[in-house]
Design an enzyme around this catalytic site. Structure first.
Site, PDB file in Angstrom:
ATOM      1  N   TYR A 126     -60.711  -7.624  -1.843  1.00 49.82           N
ATOM      2  CA  TYR A 126     -61.592  -7.926  -2.960  1.00 49.82           C
ATOM      3  C   TYR A 126     -61.381  -9.357  -3.452  1.00 49.82           C
ATOM      4  CZ  TYR A 126     -62.644  -2.928  -3.333  1.00 49.82           C
ATOM      5  OH  TYR A 126     -63.057  -1.637  -3.083  1.00 49.82           O
TER       6      TYR A 126
ATOM      7  N   MET B 125     -57.739   0.620  -4.695  1.00 53.29           N
ATOM      8  CA  MET B 125     -57.439   1.953  -5.213  1.00 53.29           C
ATOM      9  C   MET B 125     -56.731   2.816  -4.177  1.00 53.29           C
ATOM     10  SD  MET B 125     -60.043   4.825  -6.774  1.00 53.29           S
ATOM     11  CE  MET B 125     -60.242   4.007  -8.364  1.00 53.29           C
TER      12      MET B 125
ATOM     13  N   ARG C  24     -38.398   1.611 -32.485  1.00 56.29           N
ATOM     14  CA  ARG C  24     -39.487   2.524 -32.121  1.00 56.29           C
ATOM     15  C   ARG C  24     -39.526   3.693 -33.103  1.00 56.29           C
ATOM     16  NH1 ARG C  24     -38.881   3.158 -25.602  1.00 56.29           N
ATOM     17  NH2 ARG C  24     -37.265   4.597 -26.336  1.00 56.29           N
TER      18      ARG C  24
ATOM     19  N   LYS D  52     -37.450  13.626 -17.774  1.00 57.75           N
ATOM     20  CA  LYS D  52     -38.801  13.363 -18.274  1.00 57.75           C
ATOM     21  C   LYS D  52     -39.634  12.668 -17.196  1.00 57.75           C
ATOM     22  CE  LYS D  52     -37.461   8.898 -20.277  1.00 57.75           C
ATOM     23  NZ  LYS D  52     -37.444   8.050 -21.482  1.00 57.75           N
TER      24      LYS D  52
END
Length: 395
Positions: free
Chosen positions: A266, A313, A138, A39
């Site tokens: 930043y 980013m 879950r 997965k």
């Protein structure tokens, strides 16, 4: 593969995936089946390539998280049985049956909704695995009453109850008490099926950590996901010595010298304490290298360099121990010289599990694959699944 114009790339050794699965396969009796969980794009390593490595290692089944992932495997010629490990929307059940994809079911209401969408009542049988919630909290049924409501649907002629399973909550803990409690609950709950004259052929409860630590709990099948890619609780299961399969590399795009008091990134998040060399690396959170990695390190020139300032980013900055040049190689996961930075170490610094890091690597990071080490005589065409008359387009 399309052209690669960026130094930030991942390198995946599918032979390592194969060897890890083969090692696990050999240590269990032949009566215990092996599910390879591929997965999340094979935990970031590539779903198709991981499935092919699993096939070469002798896996009996594949596990995925969604129907989309299962269909992708079928479209690429993967014929092994596939189980979707979470419930899917009932309207797609007939597509799954037609593609011989096993589904997870947890409640009678799912079957009721399925009836509203059925167009081919005499189509292929639907193979299902019943998920039992023994403590993870879950998905899965918990009560005998829920089971009784499910039984009439499971006894229909077009349903094949292939398995029952659960998942452990604390398999990586040193304290084994809750794992053992869940195991006993599971064995007790599976008796509901026998009392209802339903006999699943595959009972399974062990994922990677529990399979490696508690082989006596293997039952009919083990589900190997993280361990296939070299991620496992090595302190609690040191005898396994599994191999990491992914390396992540980049290169410096600029190096500059800054003075005491200069700020980097930043929010001016880092302030130089003196004359320092700062390097910029073209990888950021859009590549999957999240801001949770801000206290991490990378390798440059065979030495560790600390990540400083905020991860952006597209770029991050590091504090170098000596002058370097643009183009010098950077290793984020892997080895350089005598130094090594494992994914497990990086994950520990970030407070996450290693598979979160590899699964988070986005499509902006190209994967380069090394071929399987052996068994390439197993021709892919031999296992190719061929849909009849454009089957996918009918759904």
């Amino acid at each position: 593969m399309s052209a690669l114009y960026r130094d930030t790339q991942a390198y995946v050794d599918t032979a390592a995936v194969q060897r890890n699965l083969s090692k696990i396969r050999r240590r269990f009796p032949s009566s215990v089946q092996l599910m390879a969980v591929v997965k999340a794009n094979g935990y970031g390593h590539g779903a198709i390539q991981s499935a092919e490595a699993a096939l070469a290692a002798g896996a009996d089944m594949l596990g995925v998280a969604s129907l989309e992932e299962a269909v992708e495997l079928r479209e690429h010629g993967i014929q092994l049985p596939i189980l979707v490990l979470a419930p899917i929307p009932p309207r797609y059940a007939e597509l799954a049956a037609a593609l011989d994809i096993r589904l997870t079911v947890t409640e009678a209401g799912w079957f009721k909704q399925r009836e509203e969408f059925r167009q081919t009542p005499n189509g292929a049988p639907l193979r299902v695995h019943i998920k039992l919630d023994t403590g993870l909290g879950r998905i899965g049924l918990r009560s005998r009453e829920e089971w009784k409501q499910l039984v009439p649907w499971l006894k229909r002629k077009d349903i094949v109850v292939e398995g029952m399973f659960t998942h452990f909550a604390t398999a990586s803990w040193a304290d084994t008490s809750f794992v053992k409690l869940q195991y006993e609950r599971f064995l007790s709950m599976t008796q509901w099926a026998h009392s209802s004259r339903i006999f699943p052929t595959l009972l399974h409860c062990c994922g990677s950590a529990s399979a490696l630590r508690f082989p006596e709990m293997a039952l009919d099948m083990v589900r190997i996901g993280a361990a296939a890619y070299g991620f496992y609780p090595s302190a609690l299961a040191p005898q396994w010595e599994l191999e990491p399969a992914l390396t992540l590399r980049s290169a410096l795009i600029q190096v500059k010298q800054v003075s005491a008091g200069d700020t980097i990134g930043y929010d001016r998040a880092y302030k130089a304490r003196g004359e320092e060399w700062i390097g910029t690396v073209p990888i950021g959170y859009a590549d999957g290298w999240s801001q949770i990695m801000q206290n991490g390190e990378v390798l440059v020139g065979g030495k560790r360099a600390k990540i400083v300032g905020r991860i952006g980013m597209d770029q991050l900055t590091i504090r170098l121990s000596e002058p370097c040049r643009a183009g010098d190689p950077v290793v984020l996961i892997g080895s350089q010289g005598s130094e090594k930075l494992s994914c497990t170490e990086a994950a520990s610094r970030a407070g996450v599990v290693p598979q979160e890091i590899t699964a988070s690597l986005t499509g902006r990071v190209p994967r380069n694959y090394e071929k399987l080490s052996k068994d390439e005589a197993l021709q892919k065409e031999e296992y190719a699944w061929k849909p009849k008359q454009d089957l996918l387009r009918r759904f």
